[in-house]
Structures are given as structure tokens and as C-alpha cells.
Write a protein that holds these residues in place. Structure first.
Motif, PDB file in Angstrom:
ATOM      1  N   ASP A 202     -21.716  61.535  -3.867  1.00 28.29           N
ATOM      2  CA  ASP A 202     -22.734  62.466  -4.340  1.00 28.29           C
ATOM      3  C   ASP A 202     -23.390  61.871  -5.588  1.00 28.29           C
ATOM      4  O   ASP A 202     -24.550  62.114  -5.867  1.00 28.29           O
ATOM      5  CB  ASP A 202     -22.106  63.813  -4.734  1.00 28.29           C
ATOM      6  CG  ASP A 202     -21.476  64.501  -3.538  1.00 28.29           C
ATOM      7  OD1 ASP A 202     -22.122  64.557  -2.475  1.00 28.29           O
ATOM      8  OD2 ASP A 202     -20.318  64.949  -3.650  1.00 28.29           O
ATOM      9  N   GLU A 203     -22.580  61.103  -6.318  1.00 24.94           N
ATOM     10  CA  GLU A 203     -23.043  60.541  -7.584  1.00 24.94           C
ATOM     11  C   GLU A 203     -22.545  59.107  -7.690  1.00 24.94           C
ATOM     12  O   GLU A 203     -21.423  58.802  -7.291  1.00 24.94           O
ATOM     13  CB  GLU A 203     -22.454  61.363  -8.737  1.00 24.94           C
ATOM     14  CG  GLU A 203     -22.744  60.795 -10.093  1.00 24.94           C
ATOM     15  CD  GLU A 203     -21.932  61.475 -11.192  1.00 24.94           C
ATOM     16  OE1 GLU A 203     -22.551  61.909 -12.165  1.00 24.94           O
ATOM     17  OE2 GLU A 203     -20.689  61.538 -11.087  1.00 24.94           O
ATOM     18  N   ILE A 204     -23.402  58.242  -8.243  1.00 22.91           N
ATOM     19  CA  ILE A 204     -23.037  56.826  -8.381  1.00 22.91           C
ATOM     20  C   ILE A 204     -23.007  56.426  -9.857  1.00 22.91           C
ATOM     21  O   ILE A 204     -23.927  56.758 -10.622  1.00 22.91           O
ATOM     22  CB  ILE A 204     -24.084  55.909  -7.674  1.00 22.91           C
ATOM     23  CG1 ILE A 204     -24.164  56.199  -6.176  1.00 22.91           C
ATOM     24  CG2 ILE A 204     -23.803  54.434  -7.962  1.00 22.91           C
ATOM     25  CD1 ILE A 204     -23.071  55.616  -5.339  1.00 22.91           C
ATOM     26  N   GLN A 215     -26.181  55.800 -13.980  1.00 25.53           N
ATOM     27  CA  GLN A 215     -25.433  56.959 -13.485  1.00 25.53           C
ATOM     28  C   GLN A 215     -26.485  57.877 -12.886  1.00 25.53           C
ATOM     29  O   GLN A 215     -27.379  58.349 -13.595  1.00 25.53           O
ATOM     30  CB  GLN A 215     -24.667  57.674 -14.601  1.00 25.53           C
ATOM     31  CG  GLN A 215     -23.955  58.926 -14.080  1.00 25.53           C
ATOM     32  CD  GLN A 215     -22.991  59.547 -15.088  1.00 25.53           C
ATOM     33  OE1 GLN A 215     -23.036  59.250 -16.273  1.00 25.53           O
ATOM     34  NE2 GLN A 215     -22.132  60.417 -14.603  1.00 25.53           N
ATOM     35  N   ALA A 216     -26.417  58.075 -11.583  1.00 23.67           N
ATOM     36  CA  ALA A 216     -27.473  58.836 -10.909  1.00 23.67           C
ATOM     37  C   ALA A 216     -26.913  59.512  -9.676  1.00 23.67           C
ATOM     38  O   ALA A 216     -25.845  59.127  -9.172  1.00 23.67           O
ATOM     39  CB  ALA A 216     -28.604  57.896 -10.503  1.00 23.67           C
ATOM     40  N   SER A 217     -27.659  60.501  -9.168  1.00 24.27           N
ATOM     41  CA  SER A 217     -27.259  61.094  -7.896  1.00 24.27           C
ATOM     42  C   SER A 217     -27.345  59.987  -6.849  1.00 24.27           C
ATOM     43  O   SER A 217     -28.152  59.048  -6.979  1.00 24.27           O
ATOM     44  CB  SER A 217     -28.187  62.237  -7.514  1.00 24.27           C
ATOM     45  OG  SER A 217     -29.454  61.719  -7.156  1.00 24.27           O
ATOM     46  N   ALA A 218     -26.521  60.090  -5.800  1.00 21.14           N
ATOM     47  CA  ALA A 218     -26.518  59.049  -4.769  1.00 21.14           C
ATOM     48  C   ALA A 218     -27.902  58.932  -4.153  1.00 21.14           C
ATOM     49  O   ALA A 218     -28.412  57.828  -3.927  1.00 21.14           O
ATOM     50  CB  ALA A 218     -25.472  59.381  -3.714  1.00 21.14           C
ATOM     51  N   GLU A 219     -28.537  60.077  -3.920  1.00 19.25           N
ATOM     52  CA  GLU A 219     -29.859  60.068  -3.293  1.00 19.25           C
ATOM     53  C   GLU A 219     -30.850  59.258  -4.127  1.00 19.25           C
ATOM     54  O   GLU A 219     -31.556  58.382  -3.632  1.00 19.25           O
ATOM     55  CB  GLU A 219     -30.328  61.512  -3.140  1.00 19.25           C
ATOM     56  CG  GLU A 219     -31.478  61.643  -2.189  1.00 19.25           C
ATOM     57  CD  GLU A 219     -32.156  62.992  -2.303  1.00 19.25           C
ATOM     58  OE1 GLU A 219     -31.593  63.899  -2.930  1.00 19.25           O
ATOM     59  OE2 GLU A 219     -33.270  63.102  -1.767  1.00 19.25           O
ATOM     60  N   ARG A 220     -30.844  59.536  -5.416  1.00 17.80           N
ATOM     61  CA  ARG A 220     -31.763  58.835  -6.314  1.00 17.80           C
ATOM     62  C   ARG A 220     -31.407  57.351  -6.390  1.00 17.80           C
ATOM     63  O   ARG A 220     -32.284  56.485  -6.333  1.00 17.80           O
ATOM     64  CB  ARG A 220     -31.664  59.523  -7.676  1.00 17.80           C
ATOM     65  CG  ARG A 220     -32.210  58.773  -8.824  1.00 17.80           C
ATOM     66  CD  ARG A 220     -33.492  59.415  -9.364  1.00 17.80           C
ATOM     67  NE  ARG A 220     -34.088  58.508 -10.310  1.00 17.80           N
ATOM     68  CZ  ARG A 220     -33.845  58.566 -11.606  1.00 17.80           C
ATOM     69  NH1 ARG A 220     -33.057  59.516 -12.082  1.00 17.80           N
ATOM     70  NH2 ARG A 220     -34.401  57.700 -12.411  1.00 17.80           N
ATOM     71  N   PHE A 221     -30.113  57.055  -6.531  1.00 19.58           N
ATOM     72  CA  PHE A 221     -29.704  55.658  -6.684  1.00 19.58           C
ATOM     73  C   PHE A 221     -30.118  54.831  -5.472  1.00 19.58           C
ATOM     74  O   PHE A 221     -30.629  53.724  -5.623  1.00 19.58           O
ATOM     75  CB  PHE A 221     -28.185  55.578  -6.898  1.00 19.58           C
ATOM     76  CG  PHE A 221     -27.692  54.162  -7.031  1.00 19.58           C
ATOM     77  CD1 PHE A 221     -27.796  53.485  -8.248  1.00 19.58           C
ATOM     78  CD2 PHE A 221     -27.157  53.493  -5.949  1.00 19.58           C
ATOM     79  CE1 PHE A 221     -27.379  52.168  -8.376  1.00 19.58           C
ATOM     80  CE2 PHE A 221     -26.733  52.174  -6.061  1.00 19.58           C
ATOM     81  CZ  PHE A 221     -26.845  51.518  -7.280  1.00 19.58           C
TER      82      PHE A 221
END
Ligand SMILES: Nc1ncnc2c1ncn2[C@@H]1O[C@H](COP(=O)(O)OP(=O)(O)OP(=O)(O)O)[C@@H](O)[C@H]1O
Length: 241
Positions: A202-204, A215-221
Motif C-alpha cells: 500500500d505504501e513504499i 516514501q509514497a503510496s504504492a500507486e503514486r510510487f
């Protein structure tokens, strides 16, 4: 939501780790909240395992601070860690869980029930009396997850939990990790495997050469990586050297 007694969030402030004159981690500042499945992603040698060990308390940072919202009280560990290669005692599968529960101070009357439930959840009930060290690597990893789950941790750190497993064993381990997440435990996992991160995160937290670059949401990353290094990593260019 944050409760006064909960372990999370975990705040890392300028965390560094040096050993033998080498800087392994440098200036890591991040906040890890309850809820999302957090994946620490980065190439081989980026420092992912070291960062996880620092968070778990196995290594002390050489600079900076690791701050839990409400630190563990002695004898009541609310965070657990599962390693790349399972570390089993020379006991049965059952004995490994019971012993860990005993060390954690769980009352004798609760140990049996918790061990039984944990073995059932990972599909190892029929191997309860087998020597843990003769189980296959995949079974040992499931046992390691059962042992950690039996502790009912608030946070579970997983260091490349499927490294070296075949596709079937990998699938089983993923299913178990997902079930632990669904049951309310915060999952923090390291991997260098992009497909796993895409499937699970969910988060990377993207780590490269000991630095936290994103550090970002998985979608954004995965759609808009902010750093050139992350873009290169997503294109399969090896940053490792
Ligand atoms: N306890 C330690 N003391 C000193 N150096 C260490 C220690 N643990 C790891 N290192 C070194 O730190 C660097 C980063 O290692 P780490 O295992 O954290 O990388 P990683 O990102 O998890 O890589 P991989 O994906 O290959 O597991 C490596 O060069 C390693 O040799």
C-alpha cells in the motif's frame, strides 16, 4: 487513528548506521503509521535489512532516533520479526511456538490454545510434532510466521520472507502474510522484487545506497516515481554496485 497505548506510529529521525568505517544508512527520516502494508523496496545491498533490524531494535542506530508512540514495556514485546532464513530451535514445530510464547511471558493456560490456532492458520497442524529443523524451507517459513503470529504482535517485520522459495511455497507465504494483515497486524516487509511490491504494497519506502529517497503510496510510487533513481529501478536498471 492513534491510541495512547499503541506502538505505532513509529518515527525515525535522522537514523544512521555505520559499521567498520562504512555508512550503511544515512539520515533516514520517516513515519510509519498503523494500517497500510508498508514495503521497504530497493536494490540488493541498499540497506533494507539493516533498516528493518534498526526498527526492530536488533541494531542500535549510530546516529538519530527510533521512536515508538508507546514503547514496549519489559516482558511485553508487541513487535515481531521473521527473517529471510527461518531460525528454528531443535524442537518440534509445536515446541518452537510454545517456547516462544513462554519466553514472551504468555500464561501457560493460553500457550496451547494460541499455538494450536497459529499452526492451523498456516496449515501445519499435521506436522506439529515434527522436528522443526527437518521441515522443508517453505514449511519452516510458515512455521516462523505461525510463531510470530502466535505472539499477536501489533507490528510484524518481514525481511524478504519468500527469498529462495518455490512458487507454491511463495504463494502460501503471501496468503499467510495477507491473513495476518487482515487480522489487524501492521506489516512492514522488505523486498527487491518489483512484482511482489506491486502486488502487496500500500505504501513504499524506496531505499538506495542507504538513503531513503521516497516514501509514497504504492500507486503514486509506481506511476509517478519522484526520484531519478526510483525511475531507473522501476525500469530494471540495476543500481547495485
Ligand atoms: N550488522 C552489520 N554490520 C555491518 N555491515 C552490515 C551489517 N549488516 C549488513 N551490513 C552491510 O550493509 C549493506 C546493506 O546490507 P543489507 O543486508 O541491509 O542490504 P539489503 O538492501 O537488505 O540487500 P538484499 O536485498 O541483498 O538483502 C551490505 O553491504 C552489508 O554487507
Amino acid at each position: 487513528m492513534r491510541y495512547p497505548g499503541t506502538l505505532l506510529p513509529l518515527q525515525l529521525d535522522g537514523v544512521a548506521f555505520t559499521a567498520g568505517g562504512r555508512t550503511i544508512l544515512e539520515g533516514i527520516t520517516a513515519r510509519i503509521e498503523a494500517g497500510p502494508r508498508t514495503v521497504i523496496l530497493g536494490p540488493n545491498g541498499a540497506g533494507k535489512s539493516v533498516l528493518m533490524r534498526v526498527c526492530h531494535g536488533l541494531l542500535a542506530p549510530t546516529a538519530g532516533a527510533v521512536k515508538w508512540n508507546a514503547p514496549d514495556r519489559p516482558g511485553r514485546r508487541r513487535q515481531a520479526m521473521v527473517f529471510q532464513r527461518p531460525v528454528m530451535l531443535r524442537r518440534s514445530a509445536w515446541g518452537n511456538i510454545i517456547y516462544a510464547l513462554k519466553l514472551a511471558g504468555v500464561a501457560r493456560k493460553d500457550r496451547k490454545r494460541r499455538a494450536q490456532a497459529a499452526l492451523e492458520r498456516v496449515g501445519l497442524s499435521r506436522l506439529a510434532q515434527s522436528q522443526a529443523r527437518v521441515l522443508s524451507v517453505g514449511e519452516q517459513q510458515r512455521l516462523a510466521l505461525a510463531r510470530a503470529w502466535a505472539m499477536q504482535p501489533e507490528v510484524l517485520f518481514l525481511d524478504e520472507p519468500t527469498a529462495g522459495l518455490d512458487p507454491t511455497a511463495t504463494g502460501e507465504v503471501h496468503r499467510i502474510i495477507q491473513a495476518i494483515h487482515d487480522a489487524g497486524t501492521k506489516i512492514v516487509m522488505t523486498t527487491h522484487n518489483l512484482s511482489l511490491a506491486k502486488y502487496f504494497a500500500d505504501e513504499i519506502l524506496f531505499l538506495n545506497e542507504g538513503q531513503l529517497l521516497e516514501q509514497a503510496s504504492a500507486e503514486r510510487f509506481f506511476t509517478q516515481p519522484a526520484s531519478a533513481k526510483a525511475q531507473a529501478f522501476l525500469c530494471g536498471e540495476l543500481l547495485w554496485h
